[in-house]
Design an enzyme around this catalytic site. Structure first.
Site, short mmCIF file in Angstrom:
data_model
loop_
_atom_site.label_atom_id
_atom_site.label_comp_id
_atom_site.label_asym_id
_atom_site.label_seq_id
_atom_site.Cartn_x
_atom_site.Cartn_y
_atom_site.Cartn_z
N GLN A 95 0.79 -1.23 0.00
CA GLN A 95 0.00 0.00 0.00
C GLN A 95 0.82 1.29 0.00
OE1 GLN A 95 -3.24 2.43 2.71
NE2 GLN A 95 -2.99 0.30 3.18
N THR A 142 13.94 -9.83 -11.68
CA THR A 142 15.12 -8.97 -11.55
C THR A 142 16.27 -9.67 -10.83
OG1 THR A 142 14.15 -8.02 -9.56
CG2 THR A 142 13.81 -6.82 -11.62
N PHE A 192 10.56 -1.90 -0.77
CA PHE A 192 10.94 -3.27 -0.38
C PHE A 192 11.37 -3.27 1.08
CE2 PHE A 192 12.28 -3.77 -4.99
CZ PHE A 192 11.24 -4.63 -5.31
N GLY A 193 11.49 -4.47 1.62
CA GLY A 193 12.07 -4.60 2.95
C GLY A 193 13.50 -4.07 2.92
N ARG A 218 20.55 -6.27 -2.24
CA ARG A 218 20.73 -7.71 -2.51
C ARG A 218 20.47 -8.03 -3.97
NH1 ARG A 218 18.24 -8.44 2.46
NH2 ARG A 218 16.21 -9.05 1.67
N LYS A 261 11.00 -5.12 9.13
CA LYS A 261 9.89 -5.00 8.18
C LYS A 261 8.71 -4.39 8.91
CE LYS A 261 11.20 -8.66 5.09
NZ LYS A 261 10.79 -9.80 4.30
N TYR A 304 4.50 -3.00 8.76
CA TYR A 304 3.18 -2.79 8.16
C TYR A 304 2.47 -1.64 8.87
CZ TYR A 304 3.48 -7.08 5.43
OH TYR A 304 3.83 -8.03 4.51
N GLU A 305 1.37 -1.23 8.28
CA GLU A 305 0.60 -0.08 8.75
C GLU A 305 0.53 0.06 10.27
OE1 GLU A 305 -1.28 2.42 7.11
OE2 GLU A 305 -1.67 3.11 9.14
N ASP A 331 0.74 3.85 5.96
CA ASP A 331 0.98 3.49 4.56
C ASP A 331 0.68 4.65 3.62
OD1 ASP A 331 1.87 0.93 4.91
OD2 ASP A 331 -0.11 0.03 4.80
N GLY A 350 -7.31 20.52 19.07
CA GLY A 350 -6.92 21.92 19.04
C GLY A 350 -7.48 22.69 20.22
N GLY A 351 -7.52 24.00 20.09
CA GLY A 351 -7.91 24.85 21.20
C GLY A 351 -9.41 25.07 21.31
N1 CAO Z 1 11.96 -10.21 -9.42
C1 CAO Z 1 12.58 -11.01 -8.53
N2 CAO Z 1 12.50 -10.86 -7.20
C2 CAO Z 1 11.72 -9.85 -6.77
C3 CAO Z 1 11.04 -8.97 -7.63
C4 CAO Z 1 11.17 -9.20 -9.01
N3 CAO Z 1 10.55 -8.43 -9.90
N4 CAO Z 1 10.35 -8.09 -6.89
C5 CAO Z 1 10.60 -8.40 -5.60
N5 CAO Z 1 11.43 -9.46 -5.53
C6 CAO Z 1 11.96 -10.11 -4.34
C7 CAO Z 1 12.96 -9.23 -3.67
O1 CAO Z 1 14.22 -9.31 -4.28
C8 CAO Z 1 12.93 -9.78 -2.26
O2 CAO Z 1 13.68 -10.98 -2.19
P1 CAO Z 1 14.88 -11.19 -1.11
O3 CAO Z 1 14.25 -11.05 0.24
O4 CAO Z 1 15.33 -12.59 -1.42
O5 CAO Z 1 15.92 -10.16 -1.32
C9 CAO Z 1 11.44 -10.11 -2.11
O6 CAO Z 1 10.92 -10.28 -3.41
C10 CAO Z 1 10.63 -8.95 -1.51
O7 CAO Z 1 11.02 -8.78 -0.24
P2 CAO Z 1 10.25 -7.79 0.76
O8 CAO Z 1 11.03 -7.83 2.02
O9 CAO Z 1 10.07 -6.44 0.21
O10 CAO Z 1 8.81 -8.44 0.86
P3 CAO Z 1 8.06 -9.11 2.10
O11 CAO Z 1 6.77 -9.60 1.54
O12 CAO Z 1 8.90 -10.11 2.80
O13 CAO Z 1 7.80 -7.90 3.10
C11 CAO Z 1 7.01 -5.67 3.63
C12 CAO Z 1 6.77 -6.96 2.83
C13 CAO Z 1 5.95 -4.69 3.24
C14 CAO Z 1 6.91 -6.00 5.13
C15 CAO Z 1 8.42 -5.13 3.32
O14 CAO Z 1 8.54 -4.95 1.93
C16 CAO Z 1 8.72 -3.80 4.01
O15 CAO Z 1 9.02 -3.77 5.22
N6 CAO Z 1 8.71 -2.70 3.24
C17 CAO Z 1 9.07 -1.39 3.73
C18 CAO Z 1 8.00 -0.80 4.59
C19 CAO Z 1 6.68 -0.70 3.88
O16 CAO Z 1 6.54 -0.12 2.85
N7 CAO Z 1 5.68 -1.25 4.54
C20 CAO Z 1 4.31 -1.00 4.13
C21 CAO Z 1 3.75 -2.05 3.38
S1 CAO Z 1 2.05 -1.72 3.16
O17 CAO Z 1 1.34 -2.16 4.59
#
Ligand code: CAO
Length: 425
Positions: A17, A74, A97-98, A104, A136, A138-139, A168, A247-248
């Site tokens: 999101q 990718t 991404f995380g 990586r 990592k 979430y909201e 988010d 507020g006030g």
């Molecule tokens: N091709 C190949 N691999 C891909 C890809 C593609 N096109 N797109 C994504 N990936 C892979 C990434 O390389 C990664 O792999 P590795 O962990 O092996 O390096 C994986 O997919 C994505 O990892 P992630 O950590 O982003 O995803 P997750 O589902 O484990 O976690 C989230 C999700 C939201 C917790 C995490 O992305 C995060 O903390 N993001 C930052 C904070 C954020 O925006 N949070 C709000 C989310 S909305 O509530």
């Protein structure tokens, strides 16, 4: 030029999101947003909270309008070549991404900057640098760590999260502002830069008034909080304040006619000082206009329960819309508690494009929230979200300029297919 961001190309690596909210806004302002998704999988929200079998969920469609989708592995060497080409071609890369994922993948900021020094790289993470930077998020984690939960709810109840997605969507909004600001600076310098927005920081920014109150506590009780009038001492941290106004000008949610059966038969009522006398007249308490216990704002603060109790005796005789109409005639600030059903059916929100109806090839018609920001010279036309990989060929050929043989090579290398599953260790 019919759109503000026409000609701006965005490599959209966002998911769920927070990031998609940001790139959707930029798309609405006219940017060409190219969403890069994992082959066979795509943004995880496509399949989450599905209401129509085999169709992209509303979670996905409502956050990804006006974008194009390319599927690309990718992690595949050929996929990395295509990604490099996308970086060369685009102005902005947006990702959420995380922590560490982009590094990586082999695309550090230094590498991206070397490939395209003009590129702006914008990221959302849960936390900024510090002890939690690798977490990592979430909201609701952001709402809890950004100060919103500890200050939401009633004093004698649990901390509460709010339905507004301030972690988010709120952070997505912050990031969008950072991106257009960096774009503005790039116009002068020719150089891209990194833009980062941490969800904890975004939530805290939206909770600014609560940090204000934290510091005011050192100088005495928070007199506008109901707790003050109830004689309950304050602790050492900003407390939860129920529906007290931030507020006030003291405010509360009050019952309206029908509250016994309708969970939304309430109105928010603000006792704004300049209209106090009108309030007294409307609710039938003209004696309060001259009574020293009620006439001045400071005198009223310890008596808010009594005051709102009397006002509620009046609001309970009206529906929330009747009360709104009467109060508005006297410029008394108030707001009916609107349900999502009422909002969905609101003709005026449809007329302004804040609620839009969109048609989708696999799910049919649905309504969504359109662009809440209106530019007079850059109108927003909301178009449906892309199907997974719908524009892969189009982007490879028309945006990146690959010829037939090159596209065949990319396909043959497996860069457009789901990665083979690895056996569990
Ligand atoms: N091709 C190949 N691999 C891909 C890809 C593609 N096109 N797109 C994504 N990936 C892979 C990434 O390389 C990664 O792999 P590795 O962990 O092996 O390096 C994986 O997919 C994505 O990892 P992630 O950590 O982003 O995803 P997750 O589902 O484990 O976690 C989230 C999700 C939201 C917790 C995490 O992305 C995060 O903390 N993001 C930052 C904070 C954020 O925006 N949070 C709000 C989310 S909305 O509530």
């Amino acid at each position: 030029m019919t759109k503000a961001l026409e000609g701006v190309k965005i490599l959209d690596f966002t998911h769920v999101q927070s990031g998609p909210t940001c790139t959707q806004l930029l798309a609405w302002f006219g940017a060409d947003v190219i969403k890069v998704e994992r082959p066979g999988v795509g943004d995880i929200t496509r399949g989450q909270l599905q209401d129509v079998p085999k169709a992209d969920s509303l979670y996905f469609t409502m956050l990804n309008h006006n974008k194009r989708s390319i599927t690309l592995d990718t992690k595949n060497p050929k996929g990395k070549e295509v990604l490099t080409r996308l970086i060369e071609t685009c102005d902005i890369l947006v990702e959420n991404f995380g922590p560490g994922v982009l590094d990586r993948m082999g695309f550090t900021w230094e590498k991206i900057h070397a490939i395209n020094p003009r590129m702006i790289v914008a990221s959302i993470k849960g936390f900024g640098p510090g002890p939690y930077e690798d977490c990592k998020v979430y909201e609701n984690v952001a709402q809890c760590t950004g100060g919103a939960a500890s200050t939401t709810g009633f004093r004698d109840g649990l901390p509460l999260v709010t339905g507004a997605q301030i972690g988010d969507s709120g952070t997505g909004l912050h990031l969008a502002l950072g991106i257009v600001t960096a774009l503005y600076q790039r116009n002068a310098t020719g150089k891209g830069q990194r833009v980062t927005a941490a969800m904890q920081d975004g939530v805290l920014n939206l909770c600014r008034v609560k940090l204000r109150d934290q510091q005011r506590l050192a100088h005495g009780p928070l007199t506008e909080y109901s707790q003050y009038g109830e004689g309950i001492p304050f602790g050492d941290a900003t407390p939860r304040a129920g529906n007290d106004s931030g507020g006030g000008q003291p405010g509360r949610i009050l019952k309206c006619k029908g509250w016994e059966t309708d969970p939304n038969a309430y109105i928010y009522f603000i006792t704004q000082a300049p209209v106090w006398e009108k309030i007294c007249d409307v609710i039938g308490a003209p004696e309060w206009k001259t009574d020293p216990d009620f006439a001045k704002p400071a005198a009223r603060l310890p008596r808010l329960n009594q005051i709102f109790g009397r006002i509620e005796d009046w609001t309970m005789t009206k529906t929330k819309f009747e009360a709104m109409n009467i109060l508005n005639e006297f410029d008394i600030p108030c707001g009916p508690i609107l349900s999502m059903k009422e909002i969905a059916e609101d003709e005026s929100l449809r007329a302004t494009g804040t609620i839009v109806e969109v048609d989708h090839p696999t799910r049919g018609k649905y309504i969504s929230v359109g662009n809440p920001i209106k530019l007079s010279d850059s109108p927003t036309d909301v178009t449906r979200s892309p199907l997974l990989g719908e524009h892969t060929e189009e982007i490879l050929r028309k945006v990146l300029g690959y010829n037939d043989n090159e596209v065949a090579d990319i396909r043959h290398a497996g860069a457009l297919d789901p990665a083979p599953k690895r056996a569990a260790p």
